[in-house]
Write a protein that holds these residues in place. Structure first.
Motif, PDB file in Angstrom:
ATOM      1  N   ARG A 214      34.035  35.887  46.077  1.00 42.11           N
ATOM      2  CA  ARG A 214      32.708  35.960  46.726  1.00 42.11           C
ATOM      3  C   ARG A 214      31.795  35.042  45.813  1.00 42.11           C
ATOM      4  NH1 ARG A 214      31.631  41.937  47.996  1.00 42.11           N
ATOM      5  NH2 ARG A 214      32.344  41.947  46.109  1.00 42.11           N
ATOM      6  N   LYS A 217      29.685  32.342  47.658  1.00 44.72           N
ATOM      7  CA  LYS A 217      28.500  32.995  48.299  1.00 44.72           C
ATOM      8  C   LYS A 217      28.542  32.794  50.017  1.00 44.72           C
ATOM      9  CE  LYS A 217      25.778  32.714  44.679  1.00 44.72           C
ATOM     10  NZ  LYS A 217      26.703  32.801  43.684  1.00 44.72           N
ATOM     11  N   THR A 240      40.341  36.446  48.015  1.00 41.78           N
ATOM     12  CA  THR A 240      40.296  37.719  47.502  1.00 41.78           C
ATOM     13  C   THR A 240      39.765  38.818  48.593  1.00 41.78           C
ATOM     14  OG1 THR A 240      37.724  37.657  47.061  1.00 41.78           O
ATOM     15  CG2 THR A 240      39.502  36.899  45.277  1.00 41.78           C
ATOM     16  N   GLN A 254      44.699  36.581  51.937  1.00 45.87           N
ATOM     17  CA  GLN A 254      44.519  37.637  50.831  1.00 45.87           C
ATOM     18  C   GLN A 254      45.614  37.693  49.974  1.00 45.87           C
ATOM     19  OE1 GLN A 254      42.427  41.298  51.722  1.00 45.87           O
ATOM     20  NE2 GLN A 254      43.621  42.487  50.282  1.00 45.87           N
ATOM     21  N   ILE A 255      45.027  37.591  48.736  1.00 40.54           N
ATOM     22  CA  ILE A 255      46.117  37.740  47.527  1.00 40.54           C
ATOM     23  C   ILE A 255      45.664  38.937  46.801  1.00 40.54           C
ATOM     24  CG2 ILE A 255      46.758  36.524  45.376  1.00 40.54           C
ATOM     25  CD1 ILE A 255      46.588  34.030  46.796  1.00 40.54           C
ATOM     26  N   THR A 258      47.256  44.702  47.833  1.00 43.75           N
ATOM     27  CA  THR A 258      47.382  44.754  49.381  1.00 43.75           C
ATOM     28  C   THR A 258      47.407  43.617  50.198  1.00 43.75           C
ATOM     29  OG1 THR A 258      45.070  45.326  49.525  1.00 43.75           O
ATOM     30  CG2 THR A 258      46.544  47.250  49.282  1.00 43.75           C
ATOM     31  N   SER A 273      36.490  37.352  40.160  1.00 46.34           N
ATOM     32  CA  SER A 273      36.142  37.980  39.103  1.00 46.34           C
ATOM     33  C   SER A 273      37.300  38.474  38.239  1.00 46.34           C
ATOM     34  CB  SER A 273      35.516  39.299  39.244  1.00 46.34           C
ATOM     35  OG  SER A 273      36.128  40.260  40.407  1.00 46.34           O
ATOM     36  N   GLN A 277      43.081  44.511  41.256  1.00 46.05           N
ATOM     37  CA  GLN A 277      43.969  44.461  42.567  1.00 46.05           C
ATOM     38  C   GLN A 277      44.323  43.071  42.913  1.00 46.05           C
ATOM     39  OE1 GLN A 277      41.118  46.179  42.030  1.00 46.05           O
ATOM     40  NE2 GLN A 277      41.554  48.322  42.553  1.00 46.05           N
ATOM     41  N   HIS A 278      43.145  42.185  42.540  1.00 48.71           N
ATOM     42  CA  HIS A 278      43.584  40.787  42.577  1.00 48.71           C
ATOM     43  C   HIS A 278      44.711  40.272  41.858  1.00 48.71           C
ATOM     44  CE1 HIS A 278      42.833  36.726  44.171  1.00 48.71           C
ATOM     45  NE2 HIS A 278      42.915  36.181  43.381  1.00 48.71           N
ATOM     46  N   ASN A 292      34.238  30.178  36.560  1.00 49.39           N
ATOM     47  CA  ASN A 292      33.401  31.507  36.951  1.00 49.39           C
ATOM     48  C   ASN A 292      32.074  31.312  36.066  1.00 49.39           C
ATOM     49  OD1 ASN A 292      32.472  34.354  36.962  1.00 49.39           O
ATOM     50  ND2 ASN A 292      34.232  34.670  37.878  1.00 49.39           N
ATOM     51  N   VAL A 311      30.337  27.035  40.166  1.00 55.05           N
ATOM     52  CA  VAL A 311      31.499  26.166  41.166  1.00 55.05           C
ATOM     53  C   VAL A 311      31.026  25.151  41.753  1.00 55.05           C
ATOM     54  CG1 VAL A 311      32.884  28.238  41.485  1.00 55.05           C
ATOM     55  CG2 VAL A 311      31.125  28.034  43.046  1.00 55.05           C
TER      56      VAL A 311
END
Ligand SMILES: Cc1cc2nc3c(=O)[nH]c(=O)nc-3n(C[C@H](O)[C@H](O)[C@H](O)COP(=O)(O)OP(=O)(O)OC[C@H]3O[C@@H](n4cnc5c(N)ncnc54)[C@H](O)[C@@H]3O)c2cc1C
Ligand SMILES: Nc1ncnc2c1ncn2[C@@H]1O[C@H](COP(=O)(O)O)[C@@H](O)[C@H]1O
Lengths: 330, 260
Positions: A214, A217, A240, A254-255, A258, A273, A277-278, A292, A311
């Motif tokens: 995210r 942006k 993400t 998506q990594i 899930t 971040s 879960q990532h 970051n 970034v």
């Protein structure tokens, strides 16, 4: 001495890399049980037989090829019927599949037909007396379980990109085989394939993955991530859930817990971040780089090389520097 | 809705859900060396199974009338997860009681199939994968045991006139598949977002039927013989700030990590 079966996955008339991984692993298993034959199964539209040779030079003694127009796309009902029949007729001690999208659909069907279990997403295996032991990550990669498979055949679905294809001295022979169930009579039918052109390197095969979060942006800023991937030359783009939820990237990118689980040589996390879960999807990458602006971001706890900063300031010079580094290597 | 199974006017939907630990903890291997130490763990419905429940509820709502029945195999504690699905809107639940859940997905599939066999279901939903055992096998196995068509890992779904269309994601590609009913579907992320149970749902769930039956579990041919934690990564290292750190990063990628 025991024979081993391998399912050789193809898509769009081409072998996939996981097919070579499966026959290579089947060869290892056959040799470990005293040197039986490796029987590979390749199904596809008419013409697929011309693609069988690499299976023979990567460990298959016999490549059984079934050509049928209804095998042009994945046809798991007919493929499972044929795989089960071949596992039986060759008296296979074990059967190897890829833990790919198609392999993870196929292997359990075959297992149920034969009345045996299956070890999925296998990252290591060994022969232990009468059992075959398989290691596979559980609990979103936080635990590794060793499974003992005591049924015959023992079925394994191998995590892609873990078992390196190895050429062998021999070249196996190719035989044609008739379908076990009419492929045109399958109840589930693929109506359309989208994407999947050869040009695009998949996340499961890419040695380098550049992933965006995210922190980018907006969807259009993923251009920076794509440019960095292009600069590496051998990279795929990941994302993400924050990003796939917002529709900036498809869910297939998506990594994480899930999404996809990847293990590249290099993982570059950009504006991510590092939510637990990532991490579940990329923790086993060999080298991790994180960019970051928040020096407290959890991703820095496991990044081998972290850069704190914006970034939009860091990526443009990084893209140029990677290009230059590769150019100077020739 | 005469197009559904056997000319029934109501759609009959089964959903299989698994109780799994909440994953945001550091797991410990138990003293036996082959299981997880359960002390202090919290549990919830497997993520993918929540999306399966949601898919079932949406299908019932779309067809106007029908029944959504939730099945979970495991110890009495799974009743908590069945109640959660009931509070989301499922009509009734069935616990297939087993004190220990075996490691062989085929044993679980056989026990579920034995129970589901006589149900005349139009659709049987599963999650794509249980995030604890990570087998991704039970759904297609049940389909095979029941002789039903199966589409696994779907991320879109439309059902009308006794047939369905679904999308499956592959590596860098996707496929659109068509299938007849009755069918077994396993649900991937992206199909929907699960609804949160509201207070009314939670109250109603307490009164919904939850039947308990013994599971017919065989010993299977897959056993866990060891569990271990993966090697810890070396702690992270910040090499610099801003664009000024780029040359150092390139140097490390070339000389230390040797990936460039
Ligand atoms: C059941 C469940 C399953 C989930 N599965 C997954 C999954 O599979 N994969 C997944 O990824 N997530 C998953 N999640 C979501 C996960 O919890 C996080 O919400 C998500 O990973 C956050 O994505 P992000 O890092 O892109 O966004 P954020 O957490 O919002 O992080 C953005 C980061 O960008 C940084 N940043 C902002 N601007 C800049 C800038 N200009 N320059 C540099 N850095 C900047 C910020 O400091 C921040 O650290 C799941 C959650 C649940 C509950
Ligand atoms: N013990 C169980 N009870 C009910 N459903 C289960 C159970 N185990 C697995 N399932 C279902 O099968 C799916 C796939 O599980 P698995 O093959 O173990 O990854 C899950 O998402 C559930 O829908």
């Amino acid at each position: 001495m025991a024979n081993v079966f391998a399912f050789a996955e193809a898509r769009g008339g081409e072998l996939r890399k996981v097919a070579l991984e499966a026959v290579t692993a089947a060869r290892t298993l056959a040799d470990a049980t005293g040197g039986g034959e490796v029987h590979a199964l390749l199904v596809g539209a008419p013409g697929i037989a011309a693609k069988a040779a690499p299976l023979g030079t990567h460990g298959a003694d016999v490549v059984h090829v079934c050509e049928h127009p209804a095998f042009a796309n994945a046809n798991p009902e007919a493929a499972a019927a044929l795989a089960a029949q071949l596992l039986k007729s060759t008296g296979a001690r074990a059967g190897v599949f890829a833990a790919s999208a198609q392999g993870r659909d196929l292997a359990p069907r075959v297992a149920a037909k034969l009345g045996v279990g299956v070890a999925s997403d296998v990252v290591a295996f060994s022969v232990q007396g009468d059992a075959i032991h398989a290691k596979h990550p559980t609990h979103t990669g936080k635990v590794i379980a060793t499974l003992a498979l005591t049924g015959t055949p023992a079925l394994l679905a191998l995590r892609p990109n873990v078992f390196t294809p190895k050429e062998s001295a021999k070249a196996g022979r190719v035989e044609t085989i008739a379908p076990a169930a009419d492929p045109a009579a399958s109840r589930v039918v693929v109506k359309e394939m989208r994407g999947g052109g050869k040009a695009k390197l998949d996340l499961s095969e890419a040695p380098v993955i550049v992933s965006g979060g995210r922190g980018l942006k907006a969807a259009e800023n993923f251009k920076l991530v794509e440019d960095l991937a292009a600069a590496f030359g051998n990279a795929a783009v990941g994302a993400t859930r924050a990003v796939t939820d917002d529709g900036w990237r498809p869910h297939s990118d998506q990594i994480g817990q899930t999404g996809r689980v990847v293990s590249p040589e290099l993982y570059v996390a950009v504006g991510i971040s590092g939510a637990i879960q990532h991490l579940a999807g990329m923790r086993t990458s060999r080298t991790i780089v994180a960019i970051n602006k928040d020096k407290e971001a959890p991703i820095f706890k496991l990044a081998d090389y972290g850069i704190v900063g914006d970034v939009f300031e860091i990526l443009p010079p990084l893209i140029e520097a990677v290009k230059a580094a590769r150019a100077s290597r020739g | 809705c005469e197009f559904f199974h056997m000319g029934e006017a109501r759609v009959k939907i089964a959903v299989c859900i698994k109780r799994v630990p909440v994953m945001d903890v550091r797991f410990k291997v138990a003293a036996d060396g082959k299981s997880i130490d359960e002390t202090g763990l919290k549990y919830d419905v497997n993520d993918f199974d929540l999306w399966a429940v949601e898919a079932a509820l949406q299908l019932k709502e779309k067809t106007g009338d029908g029944e959504v029945v939730v099945f979970s195999l495991g110890p009495d504690a799974v009743q908590e997860q069945i109640r959660k699905a009931l509070s989301m809107g499922a009509d009734r639940g069935v616990q297939l009681k087993a004190d220990r859940v075996t490691a062989d997905p085929l044993s679980i599939a056989k026990a579920l199939a034995a129970e589901l066999k006589a149900g005349q279901w139009d659709v049987i939903f599963f999650g794509k994968v249980a995030i604890d055992s990570a087998d991704q096998s039970v759904g297609p196995m049940v389909a095979e045991l029941l002789g039903l068509p199966c589409v696994s890992a779907i991320s879109s779904l439309e059902i009308a006139n006794g047939r369905g269309t679904a999308k499956r994601e592959l590596e860098s590609a996707s496929e659109i598949v068509e299938f007849p009913l009755p069918v077994v579907l396993t649900v991937d992320e992206g199909l929907n977002k699960e609804r949160l149970p509201n207070l009314k749902g939670i109250m109603a769930a307490k009164k919904k039927p939850l039947e308990v039956k013994p599971a017919q579990l065989d010993a299977g041919t897959v056993n866990v013989v060891a569990m271990e934690l993966p090697p810890e990564r070396a702690p992270g290292r910040i090499i610099g700030e801003g664009a000024a750190a780029v040359p150092e990063l390139i140097r490390l990628l070339q000389n230390e990590a040797k990936v460039l």
